[in-house]
Scaffold this active site. Sequence first.
Site, short mmCIF file in Angstrom:
data_model
loop_
_atom_site.label_atom_id
_atom_site.label_comp_id
_atom_site.label_asym_id
_atom_site.label_seq_id
_atom_site.Cartn_x
_atom_site.Cartn_y
_atom_site.Cartn_z
N GLU A 230 -5.02 2.47 -4.57
CA GLU A 230 -4.68 2.49 -5.62
C GLU A 230 -3.55 0.98 -5.64
O GLU A 230 -3.35 1.27 -4.91
CB GLU A 230 -4.48 3.93 -7.07
CG GLU A 230 -5.10 4.76 -6.73
CD GLU A 230 -6.77 4.54 -7.59
OE1 GLU A 230 -7.24 3.35 -8.01
OE2 GLU A 230 -7.04 5.50 -8.42
N ASP B 170 -10.17 -0.56 -10.97
CA ASP B 170 -9.04 -0.83 -11.02
C ASP B 170 -8.82 -1.75 -9.70
O ASP B 170 -7.94 -2.03 -9.91
CB ASP B 170 -7.95 0.17 -11.61
CG ASP B 170 -7.97 1.14 -9.84
OD1 ASP B 170 -9.21 0.91 -8.73
OD2 ASP B 170 -7.72 2.33 -10.33
N ASP C 62 -12.53 8.04 2.67
CA ASP C 62 -11.89 8.74 1.52
C ASP C 62 -12.57 9.90 1.30
O ASP C 62 -13.38 10.28 2.05
CB ASP C 62 -11.50 8.00 0.91
CG ASP C 62 -12.55 7.32 -0.20
OD1 ASP C 62 -13.59 7.22 0.51
OD2 ASP C 62 -12.15 6.20 -0.70
N HIS D 38 -9.38 -0.86 -7.02
CA HIS D 38 -9.17 0.07 -5.31
C HIS D 38 -10.09 -0.26 -4.62
O HIS D 38 -11.05 -0.83 -5.01
CB HIS D 38 -9.31 1.30 -5.69
CG HIS D 38 -9.42 1.61 -6.45
ND1 HIS D 38 -10.20 3.01 -7.52
CD2 HIS D 38 -11.24 2.12 -5.75
CE1 HIS D 38 -11.08 4.02 -7.52
NE2 HIS D 38 -11.98 2.66 -6.61
C1 F6R Z 1 -15.97 5.42 -1.97
C2 F6R Z 1 -14.74 4.28 -2.24
C3 F6R Z 1 -13.92 3.79 -4.02
C4 F6R Z 1 -15.64 3.49 -4.21
C5 F6R Z 1 -15.27 2.73 -5.40
C6 F6R Z 1 -16.19 2.39 -6.46
O1 F6R Z 1 -15.48 6.06 -0.62
O2 F6R Z 1 -13.50 4.39 -1.47
O3 F6R Z 1 -13.57 3.12 -3.09
O4 F6R Z 1 -16.57 2.15 -3.60
O5 F6R Z 1 -14.66 3.66 -6.35
O6 F6R Z 1 -17.05 2.84 -7.10
P1 F6R Z 1 -18.19 3.40 -7.45
O7 F6R Z 1 -19.59 2.41 -5.42
O8 F6R Z 1 -19.29 4.96 -7.26
O9 F6R Z 1 -18.54 2.04 -8.50
#
Ligand code: F6R
Length: 259
Positions: free
Chosen positions: A142, A135, A66, A137
């Site tokens: 989301e 959450d 992303d 995702h």
């Molecule tokens: C990042 C992504 C997100 C993260 C998620 C967890 O490329 O796609 O899904 O993996 O937000 O973030 P962290 O690892 O910072 O807790």
Amino acid sequence: MAEVIIVPDAQAAGGLVADEIARLIRANPEVVLGLATGSTPLPVYEALPERLDGVDVSRVRGFALDEYVGIDPAHPESYRSVIHREVVEPLGLDPALIRTPDGSLEGIEHAGADYESAIAAAGGVALQILGIGTDGHIGFNEPGSSFASVTRVKTLTQQTLEDNARFFDSVEDVPMHCITQGLGTILRARHLVLLAFGEGKAEAVAGAVEGPVTASLPGSAIQLHPHVTVVVDEAAASRLQFADYYHYTYDNKPAWQGL
Ligand code: F6R
């Protein structure tokens, strides 16, 4: 069901996953990796250089999950910069072969379709690293995201904005929109490796691994995939109902079976 591996700490998880990625690169120097950003994959990226010592990585290809929409690509927290800093440079990859979705406002309407075409043209992702949001995702899909979704623009939830504020000066500075691989895109990767560490991820992990398959918890899409490895520390595993069974199966894992 996903294979769930409960490890003592993030470093152990990083070593385990880095071993598998190094094996893939040795087996196919043009392998296509699916890269995640955020804090979670860092132990994997940190463990890779020593495992790739002497290995030709010049043809390794990669696709990030992303990108923020409208962020200057040169901003230190654009995912393009993050992937460059944490993966491309330390591993010595060819930057031209490592892509992030194009979050520029100009052309954003077709950026998703372009990214899908590029992944397909590369032959698809061999191993996709995933973190999970509090959450639920994965990527930036989301709650409510379609299981058939492809790369497209999404609006981040308030919770994700707050979770990611630590990378910016304030929550107001976190871009509200992102462009993310869809759940359908992620499910096309041949092997999904979802990592999570810490108590804050325990609920999302339990929902993704053992809860109902529901768009309300997008991480539960992993239950639809035939080859998933979930690597978590004890804290992130603390709400898993079948934790004892996961320990037992891993302790008795046949030696011939890879990750
Ligand atoms: C990042 C992504 C997100 C993260 C998620 C967890 O490329 O796609 O899904 O993996 O937000 O973030 P962290 O690892 O910072 O807790």
